[in-house]
Design a protein around this motif. Structure first.
Motif, PDB file in Angstrom:
ATOM      1  N   LEU A 292       0.839  -1.184   0.000  1.00 42.22           N
ATOM      2  CA  LEU A 292       0.000   0.000   0.000  1.00 42.22           C
ATOM      3  C   LEU A 292       0.875   1.234   0.000  1.00 42.22           C
ATOM      4  O   LEU A 292       1.776   1.384   0.825  1.00 42.22           O
ATOM      5  N   CYS A 293       0.608   2.148  -0.946  1.00 39.36           N
ATOM      6  CA  CYS A 293       1.403   3.362  -1.073  1.00 39.36           C
ATOM      7  C   CYS A 293       0.551   4.439  -1.724  1.00 39.36           C
ATOM      8  O   CYS A 293      -0.530   4.178  -2.231  1.00 39.36           O
ATOM      9  N   SER A 294       1.065   5.668  -1.707  1.00 41.30           N
ATOM     10  CA  SER A 294       0.346   6.790  -2.308  1.00 41.30           C
ATOM     11  C   SER A 294       0.524   6.803  -3.816  1.00 41.30           C
ATOM     12  O   SER A 294       1.448   6.171  -4.346  1.00 41.30           O
ATOM     13  N   PRO A 295      -0.332   7.543  -4.535  1.00 41.62           N
ATOM     14  CA  PRO A 295      -0.142   7.650  -5.983  1.00 41.62           C
ATOM     15  C   PRO A 295       1.213   8.230  -6.357  1.00 41.62           C
ATOM     16  O   PRO A 295       1.780   7.869  -7.391  1.00 41.62           O
ATOM     17  N   GLN A 296       1.742   9.138  -5.535  1.00 41.95           N
ATOM     18  CA  GLN A 296       3.051   9.722  -5.806  1.00 41.95           C
ATOM     19  C   GLN A 296       4.180   8.709  -5.639  1.00 41.95           C
ATOM     20  O   GLN A 296       5.249   8.852  -6.231  1.00 41.95           O
ATOM     21  N   GLN A 297       3.951   7.693  -4.823  1.00 46.09           N
ATOM     22  CA  GLN A 297       4.967   6.675  -4.564  1.00 46.09           C
ATOM     23  C   GLN A 297       4.867   5.485  -5.503  1.00 46.09           C
ATOM     24  O   GLN A 297       5.832   4.742  -5.675  1.00 46.09           O
ATOM     25  N   LYS A 298       3.713   5.278  -6.113  1.00 48.82           N
ATOM     26  CA  LYS A 298       3.432   4.027  -6.822  1.00 48.82           C
ATOM     27  C   LYS A 298       4.442   3.720  -7.919  1.00 48.82           C
ATOM     28  O   LYS A 298       4.923   2.583  -8.039  1.00 48.82           O
ATOM     29  N   GLY A 299       4.783   4.701  -8.745  1.00 49.43           N
ATOM     30  CA  GLY A 299       5.722   4.445  -9.835  1.00 49.43           C
ATOM     31  C   GLY A 299       7.070   3.970  -9.334  1.00 49.43           C
ATOM     32  O   GLY A 299       7.659   3.034  -9.885  1.00 49.43           O
ATOM     33  N   ALA A 300       7.555   4.588  -8.260  1.00 51.30           N
ATOM     34  CA  ALA A 300       8.839   4.181  -7.691  1.00 51.30           C
ATOM     35  C   ALA A 300       8.755   2.792  -7.081  1.00 51.30           C
ATOM     36  O   ALA A 300       9.664   1.971  -7.242  1.00 51.30           O
ATOM     37  N   VAL A 301       7.652   2.517  -6.389  1.00 51.71           N
ATOM     38  CA  VAL A 301       7.484   1.192  -5.776  1.00 51.71           C
ATOM     39  C   VAL A 301       7.458   0.101  -6.836  1.00 51.71           C
ATOM     40  O   VAL A 301       8.051  -0.965  -6.675  1.00 51.71           O
ATOM     41  N   GLU A 302       6.785   0.359  -7.941  1.00 47.65           N
ATOM     42  CA  GLU A 302       6.735  -0.632  -9.021  1.00 47.65           C
ATOM     43  C   GLU A 302       8.124  -0.934  -9.575  1.00 47.65           C
ATOM     44  O   GLU A 302       8.425  -2.070  -9.942  1.00 47.65           O
ATOM     45  N   LEU A 303       8.977   0.083  -9.622  1.00 43.35           N
ATOM     46  CA  LEU A 303      10.316  -0.108 -10.167  1.00 43.35           C
ATOM     47  C   LEU A 303      11.212  -0.932  -9.251  1.00 43.35           C
ATOM     48  O   LEU A 303      12.122  -1.623  -9.722  1.00 43.35           O
ATOM     49  N   VAL A 304      10.975  -0.870  -7.939  1.00 40.97           N
ATOM     50  CA  VAL A 304      11.861  -1.575  -6.999  1.00 40.97           C
ATOM     51  C   VAL A 304      11.236  -2.864  -6.476  1.00 40.97           C
ATOM     52  O   VAL A 304      11.799  -3.499  -5.583  1.00 40.97           O
ATOM     53  N   SER A 305      10.084  -3.270  -7.018  1.00 43.12           N
ATOM     54  CA  SER A 305       9.379  -4.443  -6.504  1.00 43.12           C
ATOM     55  C   SER A 305       9.320  -5.555  -7.529  1.00 43.12           C
ATOM     56  O   SER A 305       9.146  -5.315  -8.721  1.00 43.12           O
ATOM     57  N   ARG A 306       9.461  -6.786  -7.027  1.00 44.25           N
ATOM     58  CA  ARG A 306       9.338  -7.981  -7.859  1.00 44.25           C
ATOM     59  C   ARG A 306       8.255  -8.875  -7.283  1.00 44.25           C
ATOM     60  O   ARG A 306       8.164  -9.057  -6.072  1.00 44.25           O
ATOM     61  N   ASN A 307       7.439  -9.445  -8.165  1.00 41.29           N
ATOM     62  CA  ASN A 307       6.441 -10.438  -7.764  1.00 41.29           C
ATOM     63  C   ASN A 307       5.494  -9.921  -6.689  1.00 41.29           C
ATOM     64  O   ASN A 307       5.186 -10.613  -5.718  1.00 41.29           O
ATOM     65  N   ALA A 308       5.025  -8.684  -6.843  1.00 42.05           N
ATOM     66  CA  ALA A 308       4.054  -8.127  -5.904  1.00 42.05           C
ATOM     67  C   ALA A 308       2.646  -8.438  -6.377  1.00 42.05           C
ATOM     68  O   ALA A 308       2.322  -8.291  -7.560  1.00 42.05           O
ATOM     69  N   GLY A 309       1.788  -8.870  -5.437  1.00 43.39           N
ATOM     70  CA  GLY A 309       0.413  -9.175  -5.808  1.00 43.39           C
ATOM     71  C   GLY A 309      -0.411  -7.926  -6.084  1.00 43.39           C
ATOM     72  O   GLY A 309      -1.263  -7.909  -6.962  1.00 43.39           O
ATOM     73  N   PHE A 310      -0.184  -6.847  -5.303  1.00 44.47           N
ATOM     74  CA  PHE A 310      -0.947  -5.606  -5.450  1.00 44.47           C
ATOM     75  C   PHE A 310      -0.081  -4.438  -5.017  1.00 44.47           C
ATOM     76  O   PHE A 310       0.580  -4.481  -3.974  1.00 44.47           O
TER      77      PHE A 310
END
Length: 311
Positions: free
Chosen positions: A257-275
């Motif tokens: 769970l993260c903010s819209p401002q954080q989402k793009g960065a989280v997607e770049l540093v995450s592997r195999n995330a369900g949501f």
């Protein structure tokens, strides 16, 4: 819903009746073992499978899963047809040919150090991280190594030392000139050298090393956080996207769970995330009203975390 987070998932003996009661099945794994039977059964299930590698070995295999640093050397006994999964760093020493010959497949979530003479065996490796080959005649030191004042007296004459990431010649009591006189050599991609000592230090490296002669770099000591096999991860709004990109990595997390401002960065540093998404709007779309709605959705969900799981 059934959520499985594991290093190795052995699905070769899966039974449809054991999983048919779940509306959704999510498997997050480094490696999943399958055969014709498993493919047929899994295709009939409401399955989402996030796996780094899929193996279809013939006959029985020996499974070894290890968390933390692992070493394979000349005295390592490895059964034939072994699937090795390492969640950490792997160091291979010269003389490990017999053990490497017994490996069917290797999955490493971390770094691998291998002598050049054994680099052909790396074709069996799936590595999520860096892979470094070092000359067989080198003594391997820590990836980030800072020799102390006692290193120069103990160093061997004309010996080569391998430092995978960075050598820091920053200790005030270190006699750099004594190392140069012993014709000690460091094989490393980067070195930090105090101002005033580059003339002595340059004799310790070949022409490929990068010398960062800067106090700011000397003082820098970046740390990072790795989050793995977490069912629910919440990132505070105060964490900037820049710090996420610099300091955070995630693997096999069910919900982030993260903010819209954080989402793009989280997607770049995450592997195999369900949501990955917003605490309110996106969580509501997935069956609830913000975070309470997400908790309601998770009620009745079976979550399993394991190194090795046999379906």
């Amino acid at each position: 819903m059934f959520v499985l987070n594991c290093d190795v998932c052995d699905a070769r003996k899966v039974k449809e009746e054991a999983l048919s009661g779940y509306e959704k099945i999510i498997i997050n794994a480094d490696t999943i073992l399958v055969n014709d039977h498993a493919r047929e059964v899994l295709s009939c299930l409401p399955l989402i499978c996030n796996a780094n590698g899929t193996l279809e070995p013939e006959g029985d295999v020996n499974l070894i899963s290890h968390n933390g640093s692992y070493e394979i050397n000349g005295s390592t006994a490895m059964p034939e047809n072994t699937v090795l999964c390492i969640n950490g760093s792997l160091t291979i020493r010269p003389g490990a040919k017999e053990a490497l010959s017994s490996l069917y497949s290797v999955s490493v979530n971390g770094s691998v150090l291998c002598p050049v003479s054994l680099s052909a065996y790396l074709s069996r490796f799936h590595v999520n991280g860096s892979t470094e080959c070092y000359p067989d005649d080198c003594i391997v030191l820590d990836a980030e190594f800072t020799p102390d004042a006692w290193f120069a007296p103990r160093a061997r004459q004309e010996r080569h030392y391998f430092v995978a990431s960075r050598l820091r010649l920053t200790e005030s009591g270190l006699d750099v000139s004594a190392l140069a006189q012993k014709k000690v050599r460091f094989i490393t991609p980067s070195a930090l050298v105090p101002e005033g000592k580059p003339a002595d230090a340059v004799l310790l490296f070949d022409e490929t090393v990068k010398l960062t002669v800067d106090d700011a770099l000397l003082d820098a000591s970046p740390d990072g956080v790795s989050i793995r096999n977490c069912g629910l991860l919440r990132i505070h709004n105060s964490v900037s996207a820049e710090r996420i990109l610099e300091l955070i990595s995630t693997d096999c997390c069910g919900c982030i769970l993260c903010s819209p401002q954080q989402k793009g960065a989280v997607e770049l540093v995450s592997r195999n995330a369900g949501f990955i998404g917003n605490r309110k709007e996106e969580a509501r779309e997935n069956g609830g009203d913000g975070f309470p709605g997400l908790l309601k959705q998770l009620i009745g969900t079976k979550v399993t975390n394991a190194d090795l799981y046999v379906l």
